[in-house]
Design an enzyme around this catalytic site. Structure first.
Site, mmCIF file in Angstrom:
data_model
loop_
_atom_site.group_PDB
_atom_site.id
_atom_site.type_symbol
_atom_site.label_atom_id
_atom_site.label_comp_id
_atom_site.label_asym_id
_atom_site.label_seq_id
_atom_site.Cartn_x
_atom_site.Cartn_y
_atom_site.Cartn_z
ATOM 1 N N GLY A 1 -8.458 -9.158 0.777
ATOM 2 C CA GLY A 1 -7.238 -9.588 1.462
ATOM 3 C C GLY A 1 -6.785 -11.001 1.132
ATOM 4 N N GLY B 1 -12.261 -4.575 2.357
ATOM 5 C CA GLY B 1 -13.674 -4.262 2.553
ATOM 6 C C GLY B 1 -14.256 -3.361 1.476
ATOM 7 N NE ARG C 1 -4.351 -1.524 1.909
ATOM 8 C CZ ARG C 1 -5.285 -1.740 2.819
ATOM 9 N NH1 ARG C 1 -5.097 -1.373 4.085
ATOM 10 N NH2 ARG C 1 -6.424 -2.313 2.487
ATOM 11 C CE LYS D 1 -18.380 -18.705 9.424
ATOM 12 N NZ LYS D 1 -18.559 -18.022 10.701
HETATM 13 C C1 3PG Z 1 -8.426 -1.697 5.429
HETATM 14 O O1 3PG Z 1 -7.337 -2.046 5.867
HETATM 15 O O2 3PG Z 1 -9.268 -2.502 4.974
HETATM 16 C C2 3PG Z 1 -8.719 -0.241 5.369
HETATM 17 O O3 3PG Z 1 -7.601 0.489 5.740
HETATM 18 C C3 3PG Z 1 -9.922 0.124 6.203
HETATM 19 O O4 3PG Z 1 -9.685 -0.163 7.536
HETATM 20 P P1 3PG Z 1 -10.922 -0.344 8.526
HETATM 21 O O5 3PG Z 1 -11.568 -1.653 8.144
HETATM 22 O O6 3PG Z 1 -10.331 -0.364 9.930
HETATM 23 O O7 3PG Z 1 -11.851 0.808 8.318
HETATM 24 MG MG MG Z 2 -10.993 -3.824 6.832
#
Ligand code: 3PG
Ligand code: MG
Length: 394
Positions: free
Chosen positions: A350, A373, A36, A193
């Site tokens: 991820g 996310g 990143r 899941k």
């Molecule tokens: C992540 O690592 O997915 C982003 O930086 C967002 O982080 P968060 O889920 O703590 O908002």
């Molecule tokens: Mg996250």
């Protein structure tokens, strides 16, 4: 989708508040994966080249609105300086006068925005304060754009705003994969899941031509179809939901591709004794840990016929060998087709990135998102507040 880019902005002599996502993995005080950090370098360089002063705003971890020493962004400084090849000034409490007094070429990193409770509350006062520090706002944090926070959303509405280079690249790739893709489109969705990916599946059956379901999620669908999945990970209580998704797919003409053969074992362990069986013949004392060779071949046929692939989630328990085989084989085929110019391949999330890295194909995909996310929410068809704020900004 329209948003401004750095090319549209006058930056000479201006302070450019630049929201980045350097929420990177750290172990023993060191960054263990700087992906990143490396991906925001072009944005920072371009701001400097245009005579602007980049002031980086970022979060790190989830400190819940209080200063937590272990969640200080200081830990990222060495990796950031190495990636940029220049010194970075770290500022705990920024103020306009000190920022304005910095020499040309300075790069500033501000302490964790989440040390204040006003960040996650998207408090207008914090947005105002941030806006008072700079002249221009640049959002390069697609992976945090699903959060409507003061530094990702509120401030974007108060200053001339644009997307950074990474944000541009993410949005362009995602648009090519699901917005206005070349058809046929295949989506591969895996992972443990179904319950975490219901909205995702619901949206995809409306948008893609073939939906490959793999990983533990597939077991829920197989069981809903009346098959015995033995001791496999399976959300039996979601059988009705799985059947509804399959019914919706029939309506929209989306083909759902489920495993026809699976790799089973008696224990969940690396190197566990295993065998491949038809999905109709899973022994009662076994668990499904991967898709079989016949299934991989069927996925291959779908990929060969496709023009676009969007991938989220592994096809099996890829973290333990040999149950990574289906994921690795399908990923390699996708990479080969991409190399041949036959396929636009976009992946994110991820686990997915870890799986593609393990298969050593991540750099051969058309695009691999830095987002977890945010990538999921975007695939679910949701509006990301950080992106929406850029689109409306003047
Ligand atoms: C992540 O690592 O997915 C982003 O930086 C967002 O982080 P968060 O889920 O703590 O908002
Ligand atoms: Mg996250």
């Amino acid at each position: 989708m329209t948003w401004k880019t750095l090319d549209d902005m006058e930056l000479a002599g201006r302070i450019v508040l630049t929201r980045v996502d350097i929420n990177v993995p750290v172990q023993d005080g060191r960054v263990t994966d700087d992906t990143r950090i490396r991906r925001i370098v072009p944005t920072i360089r371009d701001i400097l080249a245009k005579g602007g002063t980049p002031v980086l705003l970022a979060h790190f971890g989830r400190p819940k609105g209080k200063p937590v020493p272990e969640m200080s962004l200081r830990v990222t400084l060495p990796a950031l300086e190495a990636a940029l090849g220049c010194e970075v000034t770290f500022v705990e409490r920024p103020d306009r006068d000190s920022l304005a007094a910095l020499p040309e070429g300075a790069v500033v990193l501000v302490e964790n925005t989440r040390f204040s409770p006003m960040e996650e509350a998207n408090d207008p006062q914090m947005a105002q304060f941030l806006a008072s520090l700079g002249d221009v706002y640049c959002n390069d944090a697609f992976s945090a754009a699903h959060r409507a926070h003061a530094s990702t959303e509120g401030v974007a509405r108060l200053l001339p705003a644009c997307a950074g280079r990474l944000m541009e690249a993410e949005l362009t790739a995602l648009e090519a994969a699901l917005g206005a893709p070349k058809r046929p489109v295949v989506a591969v969705v895996g992972g443990a899941k179904v319950s975490t990916k219901l909205d995702l599946l619901g949206n995809l059956v409306e948008k893609v031509d073939t939906l490959v379901i793999g990983g533990g999620m597939a077991n829920t669908f197989l069981a809903a179809d009346g098959l015995d999945v033995g001791k496999s990970l399976c959300e039996h209580d979601l059988a009705e939901t799985a059947r509804a998704i399959m019914a919706k797919a029939r309506e929209t003409g989306c083909e759902i591709l489920l495993p026809s053969d699976v790799v089973v074992a008696r224990e969940f362990a690396a190197g566990a004794e295993n065998t491949t069986v038809a999905v109709t013949a899973v022994p009662g004392d076994c668990m499904i840990l991967d898709a079989g060779a016949e299934t991989v071949a069927r996925i291959g046929t779908a990929l060969e016929a496709a023009q676009t692939l969007i991938w989220n989630g592994p096809l099996g328990a890829f973290e333990i060998a040999p149950f990574d085989r289906a994921t690795v084989a399908a990923a390699r085929l996708a990479a080969d087709l991409t190399d041949r110019g036959q396929l636009v391949s976009v992946a994110g999330g991820g686990d997915t990135v870890a799986a593609l890295n393990a298969a050593q194909v991540a750099d051969r995909f058309t695009y691999v998102s830095t987002a977890g996310g945010a990538f999921l929410e975007w695939m679910e068809g949701k509006t990301l507040p950080g992106v929406a704020a850029l689109q409306q900004a003047g």
